[in-house]
Structures are given as structure tokens and as C-alpha cells.
Design an enzyme around this catalytic site. Structure first.
Site, PDB file in Angstrom:
ATOM      1  N   ASP A  85      -1.592   6.638   6.335  1.00 51.58           N
ATOM      2  CA  ASP A  85      -2.658   5.741   5.878  1.00 51.58           C
ATOM      3  C   ASP A  85      -2.934   4.796   7.050  1.00 51.58           C
ATOM      4  OD1 ASP A  85      -4.249   3.774   4.819  1.00 51.58           O
ATOM      5  OD2 ASP A  85      -2.937   3.303   3.120  1.00 51.58           O
ATOM      6  N   LYS A 144     -12.209  -1.891   7.129  1.00 53.06           N
ATOM      7  CA  LYS A 144     -11.486  -2.788   8.037  1.00 53.06           C
ATOM      8  C   LYS A 144     -11.945  -2.595   9.486  1.00 53.06           C
ATOM      9  CE  LYS A 144      -8.521  -3.100   4.360  1.00 53.06           C
ATOM     10  NZ  LYS A 144      -7.843  -2.214   3.424  1.00 53.06           N
ATOM     11  N   TRP A 156       0.829  -1.213   0.000  1.00 46.40           N
ATOM     12  CA  TRP A 156       0.000   0.000   0.000  1.00 46.40           C
ATOM     13  C   TRP A 156       0.857   1.254   0.000  1.00 46.40           C
ATOM     14  CZ3 TRP A 156      -4.418  -0.943  -1.900  1.00 46.40           C
ATOM     15  CH2 TRP A 156      -5.112  -2.110  -1.577  1.00 46.40           C
TER      16      TRP A 156
END
Ligand code: PLP
Length: 367
Positions: A172, A196, A102
Site C-alpha cells: 500500500d 495524497k 491502515w
């Protein structure tokens, strides 16, 4: 009704109480005779839900008044572009700490917008660790330093965030927001896709320090400019109303649990159970992450070989476990144990892991 033992990486398990509440209100919310999806986003009923979600998040995360809270669309992935579009001006450079896929994606997108550099990288070990503070380097030209606080795929997590003095820290937090207590004032900007730890997919939370909002970006597309959403309380256009409603229910649930401190204790206990099972397996299970960088959200581990992994996943499926297959870049298995995954499910997993190890090993001896 049987509910799955859900260890999905994302979208992931939601608290059962949240789903029940949503079910109760499905056909008629707040005596409107409508479901939340049928309400106007300009109606008082929806606006109350929207504002409640904002104030609950502010309360639960202890977000200071000099931060804005936004509910956007496009997932965390759109933030890979919006962050540099809004924060990276000409003559400046955006520095990225690479700790997994990511962060690589975030860096690639920023490179399309302006000048970037790598502040530190753990790629040479296939991302088994989080770089220490003294490995991170950036210049005076830094617009910001970007980190990925939890690496969903590799199963590593930051414990101590870098202290950058004047340079904004951008994070993030898609896969560990609300999983533990953090000091928001250490960050310039935080973003997280909801699917999530916060709710269903469809809404992305952005928390931005007010002084970082640039009001001179007149050429930026309206929808990609943070200022648009700040000025309109995230109601510039139609927001993802259902996702925001479910987010508000998840936040109520977090509060009912006792807040992030309680969730943090639970998450630590859950992670310890599984890591102990790995560490006490005489090498049958091997953790991917180095112990000091282990994630409390995504536990990644491998088995002796492909055949064992395949059999483990087949038997786990029959036993009611879902989502235990690892990402292809690590192989093996991954148990994602976000806030909504109960301790009892982790205990069942550990029991299964122990039994599997014993039966697989004794079958191997017989053969
Ligand atoms: C899941 C995930 C993403 C991608 O989120 P989308 O909402 O699908 O764009 C980005 N970063 C991290 C750390 C993630 O876990």
C-alpha cells in the site's frame, strides 16, 4: 488571491500549476467545446488522456513491461479486499506487517476473505518504528506479504523493503508513491489512492505483475476481478474521467520538475527542515517516530501538553496554516508534506514553530 499553507493529510495540496492548467481547459478541452467531464469515456480525446496518464506513470516510475497499470475506483480501502480476493487462494496464507492503522485495516479485510497471519508488528510501541528485515517471518504457505510503505497517521516510512525471494511483496503506497525512486521489480503488486501524491480522490492506481493475475477466478464479481480491468484497459465501465485527467496533469508536472529523483531530493530537504526544528527545540517538540523510521511525507510531533497543542493549532490557523492537527491515535500535530507542498511552506512552518516555542516558553515563565 491567497492560497492556504496546506499541510492536509489527504485529500492534500495539489501543484498550483496543475490547478491553473485545469482551469485553462475547464470549459473547452482540446478544442472539443466541452469540459473533460462532459466527454464520452469512449471518445478519442478522453482515451488519449487516459493512455497518456498510463504511459507517463510507466515512464516516471520506470515500470517494467511485465506489469499492468490499472486505474480503479473504491480507494485504497477497496484494495484491502481486492488484493486477497485475487491473490489469496485456498490453502495459502496472506502475511501482513503491521505498521499502523491502515495495515490493521488491510489485515482485517483480508481475514474476511481467507487465512491471514501477522508477519511482524510495531503495535506495542504505538507504531513508532518500521520492523527490520529479520523481524519479519512468514511460512512456505505465503500467498504474499503485505506492507504499508508509508504510515500516514503515525509518520513512519520504510527505507529498505523486505526481500522475499519467491513470495510476492504487496504494498500500500497510498501516501508515498512517486515521492522517491523505487525498484518496481521488487514488488508483486502496488496500490495507491490518488489523493495524497497523485491527484484528487476518486482514482486508485494498481500496478500488478502480470504472472500474478489469476484467470480462473470466474466466481469473483466482475468489477472486483483485476482481469476485467486488465482486459479492458481500465475502461470496462465508466472510469472517473475528471480524476484521471487531473492525474495526467500531476504526472506531467512531476516530469517537468525533473522526475522522482528531483522530488525525492526536495522531499528529503523539506523533511529535514522540520525534523531539525523538532530536534533543536530542547524537547519542546517531540517526534513520534523513531529517527531511523521517520517519514518524509508525514511529520508527526507532540508538544509539552494539551494546552500547548491547542494554542499551537489556534495560532497556526490564524497564521494561515491548514491541516496541522494530529490524528487522534497519536495526538499532537502532523505536517503532511507531500510532493506538491513547496519548500517555502515548510520554511514558513519551521519559522512559526520556532516563534511559537519562544513565545509560549517565555509566557510560561512569566506566569
Ligand atoms: C489514505 C490512506 C488509505 C485510504 O485511502 P482511501 O482511498 O481513502 O481508501 C489507505 N492506506 C494509506 C497508507 C493511506 O494513507
Amino acid at each position: 488571491m491567497k492560497r492556504a499553507l496546506n499541510f492536509n493529510a489527504g485529500p492534500a495540496a495539489l501543484p498550483e500549476a496543475v490547478l491553473q492548467k485545469a482551469q485553462q481547459e475547464w470549459l473547452n478541452i482540446e478544442d472539443t467545446g466541452m469540459s473533460v467531464m462532459e466527454l464520452s469515456h469512449r471518445s478519442q480525446t478522453f482515451e488519449n488522456i487516459h493512455n497518456k496518464a498510463i504511459s507517463l506513470l510507466k515512464e516516471i516510475m520506470d515500470i517494467p513491461d511485465n506489469y499492468e497499470i490499472l486505474f480503479l475506483q473504491g480507494g485504497a480501502s477497496l484494495q484491502f479486499s481486492m488484493v486477497p480476493m485475487n491473490l489469496l487462494s485456498t490453502g495459502k496464507k496472506a502475511y501482513y506487517v503491521l505498521t499502523g492503522s491502515w495495515s490493521e485495516k488491510a489485515l482485517n479485510e483480508a481475514g474476511k476473505i481467507g487465512d491471514t497471519a501477522v508477519a511482524a508488528s510495531a503495535k506495542d510501541t504505538n507504531y513508532t518504528y518500521i520492523p527490520s528485515a529479520d523481524e519479519i517471518s512468514f511460512g512456505e504457505d505465503a500467498a504474499y506479504v503485505h506492507i504499508t510503505t508509508n504510515n500516514t497517521i503515525f509518520g513512519t516510512q520504510w527505507n529498505n523493503y523486505p526481500v522475499l525471494e519467491e513470495v510476492p511483496l504487496v504494498a500500500d503506497m497510498s501516501s508515498d508513491i512517486l515521492s522517491k525512486k523505487i525498484d518496481i521489480s521488487k514488488f508483486g503488486l502496488i496500490y495507491a489512492g490518488a489523493q495524497k501524491n497523485l491527484g484528487p480522490s476518486g482514482v486508485t492506481v494498481v500496478i500488478i505483475r502480470k504472472d500474478l493475475v489469476n484467470s480462473s477466478l470466474t466466481n469473483l464479481p466482475t468489477m472486483l476481478n483485476y482481469e476485467t480491468h486488465i482486459k479492458n484497459n481500465s475502461l470496462y465501465n465508466t472510469p472517473p474521467t475528471l480524476a484521471i485527467y487531473l492525474l495526467s496533469l500531476v504526472l506531467e508536472w512531476v516530469k517537468d520538475q525533473g522526475g522522482v529523483e528531483v522530488l525525492q531530493e526536495n522531499n528529503t530537504a523539506k523533511a529535514k527542515l522540520i525534523y531539525d526544528a523538532i530536534d533543536n527545540s530542547e524537547g519542546f517538540y517531540k517526534g513520534h517516530a523513531q529517527p531511523e523510521s521517520r517519514s518524509h511525507m508525514n511529520v508527526t510531533f507532540t508538544l509539552p501538553d494539551e494546552a500547548a497543542t491547542k494554542k499551537f493549532l489556534e495560532e497556526a490557523k490564524l497564521a494561515g496554516f491548514v491541516g496541522l492537527n494530529g490524528h487522534r491515535s497519536v495526538g499532537g500535530c502532523r505536517a503532511s508534506i507531500y510532493n506538491a507542498v513547496p519548500l517555502s511552506h515548510c520554511e514558513k512552518l519551521v519559522g512559526f514553530m520556532k516563534n511559537f516555542k519562544e513565545s509560549y516558553s517565555s509566557a510560561a515563565i512569566k506566569a
